[in-house]
Write an enzyme that holds these catalytic residues in place. Sequence first.
Site, PDB file in Angstrom:
ATOM      1  N   ILE A  19       0.826  -1.204   0.000  1.00 36.95           N
ATOM      2  CA  ILE A  19       0.000   0.000   0.000  1.00 36.95           C
ATOM      3  C   ILE A  19       0.862   1.256   0.000  1.00 36.95           C
ATOM      4  O   ILE A  19       0.591   2.219  -0.729  1.00 36.95           O
ATOM      5  CB  ILE A  19      -0.945  -0.025   1.213  1.00 36.95           C
ATOM      6  CG1 ILE A  19      -1.949  -1.179   1.081  1.00 36.95           C
ATOM      7  CG2 ILE A  19      -1.689   1.308   1.345  1.00 36.95           C
ATOM      8  CD1 ILE A  19      -2.734  -1.467   2.357  1.00 36.95           C
ATOM      9  N   ASP A  60      15.128   4.274  11.242  1.00 34.38           N
ATOM     10  CA  ASP A  60      14.698   2.876  11.333  1.00 34.38           C
ATOM     11  C   ASP A  60      13.471   2.814  12.241  1.00 34.38           C
ATOM     12  O   ASP A  60      13.572   3.065  13.447  1.00 34.38           O
ATOM     13  CB  ASP A  60      15.837   2.025  11.893  1.00 34.38           C
ATOM     14  CG  ASP A  60      15.512   0.537  11.905  1.00 34.38           C
ATOM     15  OD1 ASP A  60      14.349   0.176  11.603  1.00 34.38           O
ATOM     16  OD2 ASP A  60      16.413  -0.250  12.210  1.00 34.38           O
ATOM     17  N   TYR A 146      -0.203  -8.727  16.734  1.00 32.62           N
ATOM     18  CA  TYR A 146      -0.485  -7.820  15.622  1.00 32.62           C
ATOM     19  C   TYR A 146      -1.758  -7.031  15.894  1.00 32.62           C
ATOM     20  O   TYR A 146      -1.804  -5.802  15.722  1.00 32.62           O
ATOM     21  CB  TYR A 146      -0.618  -8.621  14.324  1.00 32.62           C
ATOM     22  CG  TYR A 146      -0.836  -7.774  13.089  1.00 32.62           C
ATOM     23  CD1 TYR A 146       0.200  -7.017  12.556  1.00 32.62           C
ATOM     24  CD2 TYR A 146      -2.070  -7.749  12.447  1.00 32.62           C
ATOM     25  CE1 TYR A 146       0.005  -6.244  11.423  1.00 32.62           C
ATOM     26  CE2 TYR A 146      -2.274  -6.980  11.317  1.00 32.62           C
ATOM     27  CZ  TYR A 146      -1.235  -6.230  10.805  1.00 32.62           C
ATOM     28  OH  TYR A 146      -1.429  -5.457   9.681  1.00 32.62           O
ATOM     29  N   LYS A 150      -2.429  -2.945  16.380  1.00 28.55           N
ATOM     30  CA  LYS A 150      -3.368  -2.211  15.527  1.00 28.55           C
ATOM     31  C   LYS A 150      -4.523  -1.610  16.334  1.00 28.55           C
ATOM     32  O   LYS A 150      -5.016  -0.533  15.992  1.00 28.55           O
ATOM     33  CB  LYS A 150      -3.892  -3.134  14.420  1.00 28.55           C
ATOM     34  CG  LYS A 150      -2.825  -3.533  13.404  1.00 28.55           C
ATOM     35  CD  LYS A 150      -2.248  -2.316  12.695  1.00 28.55           C
ATOM     36  CE  LYS A 150      -1.340  -2.709  11.536  1.00 28.55           C
ATOM     37  NZ  LYS A 150      -0.828  -1.528  10.791  1.00 28.55           N
ATOM     38  N   THR A 181      -0.606  -7.925  -0.853  1.00 26.08           N
ATOM     39  CA  THR A 181       0.706  -7.362  -0.579  1.00 26.08           C
ATOM     40  C   THR A 181       1.670  -8.481  -0.190  1.00 26.08           C
ATOM     41  O   THR A 181       1.247  -9.604   0.102  1.00 26.08           O
ATOM     42  CB  THR A 181       0.630  -6.357   0.579  1.00 26.08           C
ATOM     43  OG1 THR A 181       0.275  -7.076   1.781  1.00 26.08           O
ATOM     44  CG2 THR A 181      -0.395  -5.263   0.314  1.00 26.08           C
TER      45      THR A 181
END
Length: 234
Positions: A19, A60, A146, A150, A181
Amino acid sequence: MKAAEDRRTHLVTGAGSGIGACVARALLDRGDDLLLVARDEARARELEQEHPGARTLVADLADVASIAPLDLTGPLDSVVHAAGVVALGTVGELSAGDWRSQLDVNLLAPAELTRVALPALRAARGTVVMVNSGAGLRANPGWSAYAASKFGLRALADALRQEEAEHGVRVTTVHPGRTATPMQEQVHAHEGKDYDPDAWIDPATVAAAVLHVLDLPRDATIPDLTISPGPRPA
């Protein structure tokens, strides 16, 4: 090509693939100025070749301390946080390092980069776009770390939206469903499933939604935008 006075300046993370790369290409194609975040000098050179005309900043995102020294004093109309990492597994399987890596890149880095960019964003009455995930709306088994990163990113956006309203800064969270992706290919490999990119959302479609958010007239804002895969032929 846009006249100089009509060009806007956008900062994009994750422009190396998926994206983020589609957002970067779309902004450059229409003549806007672009700043891309690269983890090191070698990656900066690669991004400049992949996106001719873009400028790079070296930081980074996995090392949040590297973000503070960035010089973001110039004009800045938006920040698009499109970088992200994933390490799937149950709570019983994931190590502290797995949790830390995802929280650093997916949550702490956007918070710190936004903090550094806020003076320029306030001056431009700019826009912050958090590219989130369906995992930021619901947590499924095996997605604990994860999803936590989020969910945190969504909370960050919700708080920031209220805090910066007085400065005219708009904040939008974009929740794409499964998108074709490299990360999605990684997820399918973890799940032991065949990967068919045509079965999922094209990242250019998500990028088009991000540009719609950036171009929204000043009389409105989009707090949250969910994008789901469309119906497929039987």
